[in-house]
Design a protein around this motif. Structure first.
Motif, PDB file in Angstrom:
ATOM      1  N   GLY A 112       0.823  -1.197   0.000  1.00 56.95           N
ATOM      2  CA  GLY A 112       0.000   0.000   0.000  1.00 56.95           C
ATOM      3  C   GLY A 112       0.863   1.256   0.000  1.00 56.95           C
ATOM      4  O   GLY A 112       2.051   1.230  -0.342  1.00 56.95           O
ATOM      5  N   SER A 116      -2.654   5.126   2.677  1.00 61.69           N
ATOM      6  CA  SER A 116      -3.656   4.057   2.774  1.00 61.69           C
ATOM      7  C   SER A 116      -3.487   3.259   4.056  1.00 61.69           C
ATOM      8  O   SER A 116      -4.476   2.881   4.697  1.00 61.69           O
ATOM      9  CB  SER A 116      -3.576   3.139   1.545  1.00 61.69           C
ATOM     10  OG  SER A 116      -2.380   2.381   1.536  1.00 61.69           O
ATOM     11  N   SER A 119      -4.861   5.133   7.010  1.00 62.48           N
ATOM     12  CA  SER A 119      -6.315   5.300   7.005  1.00 62.48           C
ATOM     13  C   SER A 119      -7.067   4.057   7.457  1.00 62.48           C
ATOM     14  O   SER A 119      -8.266   4.118   7.740  1.00 62.48           O
ATOM     15  CB  SER A 119      -6.791   5.683   5.595  1.00 62.48           C
ATOM     16  OG  SER A 119      -6.689   4.568   4.709  1.00 62.48           O
TER      17      SER A 119
END
Length: 389
Positions: A112, A116, A119
């Motif tokens: 990722g 990302s 989050s």
């Protein structure tokens, strides 16, 4: 993140207790995520097979989901992404994937991005696990001194407990290559080495031409004696290793030529790759074809001596639906390949005038030289593959 978390304890064991239980058996259990699979692998002594399998079952079916461990793993993952983002070889691989696959999910790294990762919450992992870990999507490959009936009986507990769920796989459209050569450059100021990636979208692993293409590629760059390595490493001394290869899965993979070369040899190395691929469509000699066949056939004699190699073979059978004797089919392909069929494949699949050429290196000294390829001005990208304005 899920596979990292699932190795951090179970509902009944803390991370340390799980690690100690595995070590006490002299076993290893490893869980990881690849582009298209989530995998758990275990190695154990025969006498500890049952106890090791019980731990595998516990890891798969009773994850711990510890908030403290999750925070640590998120932090370590983000730090790893940042470190790798400064490594030219990692930049080259990531940007090359984006150039090949565009908006397709295969363009993405399994790690990722920092954004990302930051989050994602622990509930996201729990929800993904609940929705997507389904028994009917799993294959089990086992190799060792164990017969079929014992193996089936041993895994019955896992099969009975593991639920089948209605998992929906999103559809992603494979990009259509424009078949026009393009040159891209990612600037790493003062880099002493340039990372080169050349290629385009290729064949799926299940394509009838995939294994013949692998055989055809051997002389070009499929092993240490391949043309690109002999010239760039043995003759010129520009690199520790240069290779060409076809990769693929159920989805189309890539044909890739790659090397890390001394910065001041970047332009010449690129043109050597291009020239060697251009002339590879010329007839191969009978001697070179015989050498390729001998290398492949003789290596097969020792290729499946280890348990890991045998398990890899049956993994391919499970994943791609290959026949149980697909290795014999591959050997037939090797034996039947002629100079004519080899050259036909080379002309069909090695097309340097339609490829992407990517260099990650020092733009101040190397960018201008990319024009000598004859494919126009190089396009400058940042480390995320986004054009620099």
């Amino acid at each position: 993140l899920i596979t990292d978390m699932m190795m951090e304890g179970t509902a009944n064991k803390t991370p340390i207790e799980l690690e100690e239980a595995i070590d006490a058996l002299g076993s290893s259990i490893y869980m990881y995520t690849s582009k298209q699979n989530i995998n758990i692998e275990a190695t154990t002594l025969k006498r500890n097979f049952g106890a090791t399998l019980a731990l595998v079952n516990e890891i798969l079916l009773e994850p711990r989901w510890d908030e403290t461990e999750f925070d640590r793993i998120k932090r370590e993952t983000a730090e790893s992404i940042k470190r790798r983002g400064a490594v030219p070889s990692t930049i080259a691989s990531n940007v090359y994937n984006k150039l090949i696959y565009g908006d397709h999910i295969l363009a993405n790294s399994t790690l990722g991005t920092v954004e990302s990762v930051e989050s994602i919450e622990l509930d996201d992992l729990k929800n993904y696990y609940t929705a997507n870990f389904s028994a009917d999507l799993a294959t089990i490959s086992i190799v060792g001194d164990i017969n079929r009936s014992v193996a089936v009986k041993a895994f019955k507990g896992l099969v009975d407990k593991w639920e089948v769920k209605d998992v929906i796989f999103p559809e992603y459209e494979i990009p259509t290559p424009d078949n026009k050569p393009k040159v891209y450059f990612v600037d790493v100021p003062n880099a002493k080495q340039s990372e080169i990636r050349i290629g385009y979208l290729g064949l799926a692993r299940t394509d009838p031409d995939f294994y013949p293409a692998t055989v055809m590629n051997m002389k070009l760059g499929g092993n240490f004696s391949g043309d690109v390595n002999l010239v760039l490493r043995e003759e010129k001394g520009y690199t520790y290793g240069a290779r060409t290869r076809f990769s693929g899965s159920k989805f189309p993979g890539k044909f890739t030529a790659s090397a890390g070369v001394r910065s001041n040899t970047t332009e010449e190395s690129l043109n050597i790759f291009k020239d060697l691929m251009t002339v590879y469509g010329d007839p191969i000699s009978e001697d070179d074809l015989d050498f390729t066949k001998n290398v492949l056939l003789k290596s097969n004699a020792r290729r499946f001596e280890t348990l890991g190699a045998l398990r890899g073979m049956i993994d391919n059978i499970a994943t791609y639906g290959f026949p149980f004797d697909y290795i014999k089919d591959q050997e037939k392909i090797v034996r039947k390949m002629t100079v004519e069929s080899h050259n036909e494949l080379a002309r069909k699949l090695i097309r340097p005038n339609e490829m992407i050429y990517l260099v990650v290196g020092d733009a101040a000294t190397q960018l201008e030289g990319m024009k000598s390829l004859g494919f126009g001005d190089p396009i400058l990208l940042d480390a995320n593959g986004i054009p620099v304005q």
